[in-house]
Motif scaffolding. Sequence first.
Motif, PDB file in Angstrom:
ATOM      1  N   VAL A 294       3.676   2.813  12.476  1.00  0.00           N
ATOM      2  CA  VAL A 294       3.112   3.775  11.424  1.00  0.00           C
ATOM      3  C   VAL A 294       1.860   3.893  11.453  1.00  0.00           C
ATOM      4  CG1 VAL A 294       3.275   3.908   8.950  1.00  0.00           C
ATOM      5  CG2 VAL A 294       5.432   3.077  10.172  1.00  0.00           C
ATOM      6  N   LYS A 295       1.395   5.147  11.262  1.00  0.00           N
ATOM      7  CA  LYS A 295       0.004   5.316  11.235  1.00  0.00           C
ATOM      8  C   LYS A 295      -0.328   6.013   9.823  1.00  0.00           C
ATOM      9  CE  LYS A 295       1.002   6.141  14.966  1.00  0.00           C
ATOM     10  NZ  LYS A 295       1.908   5.777  16.130  1.00  0.00           N
ATOM     11  N   VAL A 296      -1.182   6.024   9.061  1.00  0.00           N
ATOM     12  CA  VAL A 296      -1.505   6.643   8.134  1.00  0.00           C
ATOM     13  C   VAL A 296      -2.825   7.363   8.043  1.00  0.00           C
ATOM     14  CG1 VAL A 296      -1.683   6.706   5.430  1.00  0.00           C
ATOM     15  CG2 VAL A 296      -0.067   5.139   6.441  1.00  0.00           C
ATOM     16  N   VAL A 297      -2.930   8.512   7.952  1.00  0.00           N
ATOM     17  CA  VAL A 297      -4.255   9.302   8.066  1.00  0.00           C
ATOM     18  C   VAL A 297      -4.800   9.981   6.779  1.00  0.00           C
ATOM     19  CG1 VAL A 297      -5.582  10.944   9.200  1.00  0.00           C
ATOM     20  CG2 VAL A 297      -3.944   9.801  10.485  1.00  0.00           C
ATOM     21  N   GLU A 298      -5.590   9.221   6.011  1.00  0.00           N
ATOM     22  CA  GLU A 298      -6.452   9.964   4.959  1.00  0.00           C
ATOM     23  C   GLU A 298      -7.080  11.270   5.346  1.00  0.00           C
ATOM     24  OE1 GLU A 298      -8.281   7.305   2.260  1.00  0.00           O
ATOM     25  OE2 GLU A 298      -6.931   5.395   2.790  1.00  0.00           O
ATOM     26  N   HIS A 299      -6.796  12.192   4.544  1.00  0.00           N
ATOM     27  CA  HIS A 299      -7.549  13.636   4.822  1.00  0.00           C
ATOM     28  C   HIS A 299      -7.146  14.101   6.107  1.00  0.00           C
ATOM     29  CE1 HIS A 299     -10.015  11.895   1.647  1.00  0.00           C
ATOM     30  NE2 HIS A 299     -10.703  10.974   2.417  1.00  0.00           N
ATOM     31  N   PRO A 300      -5.952  14.581   6.213  1.00  0.00           N
ATOM     32  CA  PRO A 300      -5.281  15.000   7.588  1.00  0.00           C
ATOM     33  C   PRO A 300      -5.876  16.210   7.720  1.00  0.00           C
ATOM     34  CG  PRO A 300      -3.736  15.114   5.581  1.00  0.00           C
ATOM     35  CD  PRO A 300      -4.670  14.237   5.120  1.00  0.00           C
ATOM     36  N   ASP A 301      -6.208  17.126   6.684  1.00  0.00           N
ATOM     37  CA  ASP A 301      -6.652  18.224   6.961  1.00  0.00           C
ATOM     38  C   ASP A 301      -8.044  18.425   7.626  1.00  0.00           C
ATOM     39  OD1 ASP A 301      -4.748  20.171   5.376  1.00  0.00           O
ATOM     40  OD2 ASP A 301      -5.368  18.464   4.100  1.00  0.00           O
ATOM     41  N   ILE A 302      -8.941  17.434   7.490  1.00  0.00           N
ATOM     42  CA  ILE A 302     -10.064  17.476   8.302  1.00  0.00           C
ATOM     43  C   ILE A 302      -9.961  16.719   9.514  1.00  0.00           C
ATOM     44  CG2 ILE A 302     -12.475  16.098   8.189  1.00  0.00           C
ATOM     45  CD1 ILE A 302     -12.297  18.411   6.068  1.00  0.00           C
ATOM     46  N   PHE A 303      -8.967  16.110   9.879  1.00  0.00           N
ATOM     47  CA  PHE A 303      -8.362  15.310  10.974  1.00  0.00           C
ATOM     48  C   PHE A 303      -7.926  16.342  11.879  1.00  0.00           C
ATOM     49  CE2 PHE A 303      -5.629  12.907  13.669  1.00  0.00           C
ATOM     50  CZ  PHE A 303      -6.520  12.037  14.353  1.00  0.00           C
ATOM     51  N   VAL A 304      -7.157  17.155  11.565  1.00  0.00           N
ATOM     52  CA  VAL A 304      -6.598  18.033  12.346  1.00  0.00           C
ATOM     53  C   VAL A 304      -7.771  19.227  12.765  1.00  0.00           C
ATOM     54  CG1 VAL A 304      -4.319  17.680  11.748  1.00  0.00           C
ATOM     55  CG2 VAL A 304      -5.586  19.720  10.695  1.00  0.00           C
ATOM     56  N   ARG A 305      -8.567  19.449  11.983  1.00  0.00           N
ATOM     57  CA  ARG A 305      -9.660  20.476  11.952  1.00  0.00           C
ATOM     58  C   ARG A 305     -10.593  20.053  13.108  1.00  0.00           C
ATOM     59  NH1 ARG A 305     -13.979  21.487   7.207  1.00  0.00           N
ATOM     60  NH2 ARG A 305     -15.200  19.618   8.423  1.00  0.00           N
ATOM     61  N   GLU A 306     -10.819  18.905  13.154  1.00  0.00           N
ATOM     62  CA  GLU A 306     -11.803  18.323  14.157  1.00  0.00           C
ATOM     63  C   GLU A 306     -11.253  17.598  15.540  1.00  0.00           C
ATOM     64  OE1 GLU A 306     -14.764  18.626  13.521  1.00  0.00           O
ATOM     65  OE2 GLU A 306     -14.482  19.627  11.510  1.00  0.00           O
ATOM     66  N   THR A 307      -9.747  17.900  15.480  1.00  0.00           N
ATOM     67  CA  THR A 307      -9.280  17.084  16.853  1.00  0.00           C
ATOM     68  C   THR A 307      -8.110  18.051  17.262  1.00  0.00           C
ATOM     69  OG1 THR A 307      -7.615  15.992  15.226  1.00  0.00           O
ATOM     70  CG2 THR A 307      -9.407  14.942  15.709  1.00  0.00           C
ATOM     71  N   PRO A 308      -7.692  17.844  18.329  1.00  0.00           N
ATOM     72  CA  PRO A 308      -6.345  18.589  18.912  1.00  0.00           C
ATOM     73  C   PRO A 308      -4.997  18.315  18.240  1.00  0.00           C
ATOM     74  CG  PRO A 308      -7.614  17.244  20.703  1.00  0.00           C
ATOM     75  CD  PRO A 308      -7.965  16.862  19.153  1.00  0.00           C
ATOM     76  N   TYR A 309      -4.957  17.590  17.469  1.00  0.00           N
ATOM     77  CA  TYR A 309      -3.883  17.274  16.653  1.00  0.00           C
ATOM     78  C   TYR A 309      -3.423  18.422  15.527  1.00  0.00           C
ATOM     79  CZ  TYR A 309      -3.839  12.682  18.547  1.00  0.00           C
ATOM     80  OH  TYR A 309      -3.972  11.629  19.437  1.00  0.00           O
ATOM     81  N   THR A 310      -2.520  18.616  15.040  1.00  0.00           N
ATOM     82  CA  THR A 310      -1.854  19.736  14.039  1.00  0.00           C
ATOM     83  C   THR A 310      -1.047  19.106  12.821  1.00  0.00           C
ATOM     84  OG1 THR A 310       0.091  20.463  15.025  1.00  0.00           O
ATOM     85  CG2 THR A 310      -1.739  21.331  16.132  1.00  0.00           C
ATOM     86  N   LEU A 311      -1.012  20.047  11.912  1.00  0.00           N
ATOM     87  CA  LEU A 311      -0.230  19.211  11.091  1.00  0.00           C
ATOM     88  C   LEU A 311       1.313  19.096  11.206  1.00  0.00           C
ATOM     89  CD1 LEU A 311      -1.657  21.155   7.867  1.00  0.00           C
ATOM     90  CD2 LEU A 311      -2.133  18.800   8.318  1.00  0.00           C
ATOM     91  N   GLN A 312       1.709  19.979  12.246  1.00  0.00           N
ATOM     92  CA  GLN A 312       3.055  19.672  12.904  1.00  0.00           C
ATOM     93  C   GLN A 312       3.248  18.347  13.474  1.00  0.00           C
ATOM     94  OE1 GLN A 312       1.369  22.860  13.052  1.00  0.00           O
ATOM     95  NE2 GLN A 312       2.576  23.344  11.258  1.00  0.00           N
ATOM     96  N   ASP A 313       2.231  17.861  13.794  1.00  0.00           N
ATOM     97  CA  ASP A 313       2.227  16.490  14.276  1.00  0.00           C
ATOM     98  C   ASP A 313       2.792  15.262  13.371  1.00  0.00           C
ATOM     99  OD1 ASP A 313       1.887  17.143  17.094  1.00  0.00           O
ATOM    100  OD2 ASP A 313      -0.372  17.239  16.602  1.00  0.00           O
TER     101      ASP A 313
END
Length: 255
Positions: A206-225
């Motif tokens: 299990v991984k928890v990412v705080e501020h996922p919108d910034i995370f996906v904006r700056e990485t190849p990951y998307t909210l669908q992940d």
Amino acid sequence: MKEWYLEYQIHENRPGLLGDIASLLGMLSINIVTINGVEDRRRGMLIRSSSDDQVKRFRAILETISNITVKKLREPKLRDRLAVMHGRYIERDADDKKTFRFVRDELGLLVDFMAELFKTDRHYLVGIRGMPRVGKTESVVAASVCANKHWSFISSTLLRQTVRNQLADDEMGSGLIYIIDGIVTTMRAPEKHKILVDEILRLPAVKVVEHPDIFVRETPYTLQDFDCIIELRNDESEEITYEVVDSGFSSFDIS
């Protein structure tokens, strides 16, 4: 024995209505596990029976009672169990069914919800949105304790800015909760840290990412992940915004 979730709307809360329903359950050898009001003029029950036919008979009889309308009778989902426990349903986004909304007054409900999610021993990616000092990190830690899981801060600003570049041997496993601050990781961390985060995101844990919108904006990951998105606000009218986030200091540095 099999559990079912029953929810019914009350049209006329006449004296003895609940007693009549409980007596009917008893006559059909169906046990009441938990009972609570779950919404305005609605009551929810967890019931247990060794016979599906008895449950079907129970529903058929309920549908002849004019004072109530059966809304749900099904195998209980996580939201059903929490609704009976806390007396209300978790709010879910109408368009995005994997986004769940909470306010600060509901931290107990949020912790119980996340604890159930954290009990899995497989890849599960949770995003949590919220303004500074609303209780995001504290709720994740509390839920980890409830789920009997260890947690590891990969990046955080809970006490001071934390940026990890490597993990100890006992921090690599499915029984841990990895907590990542999406702002710190993507905008304030060195390359070694980002490589570590990529490795962690591939682990069956299990991984928890705080501020996922910034995370996906700056990485190849998307909210669908993400398997689940949680929004936590101080009140229902609060807007979650990242306008102050840039490469310098902001209130998110001390959230």
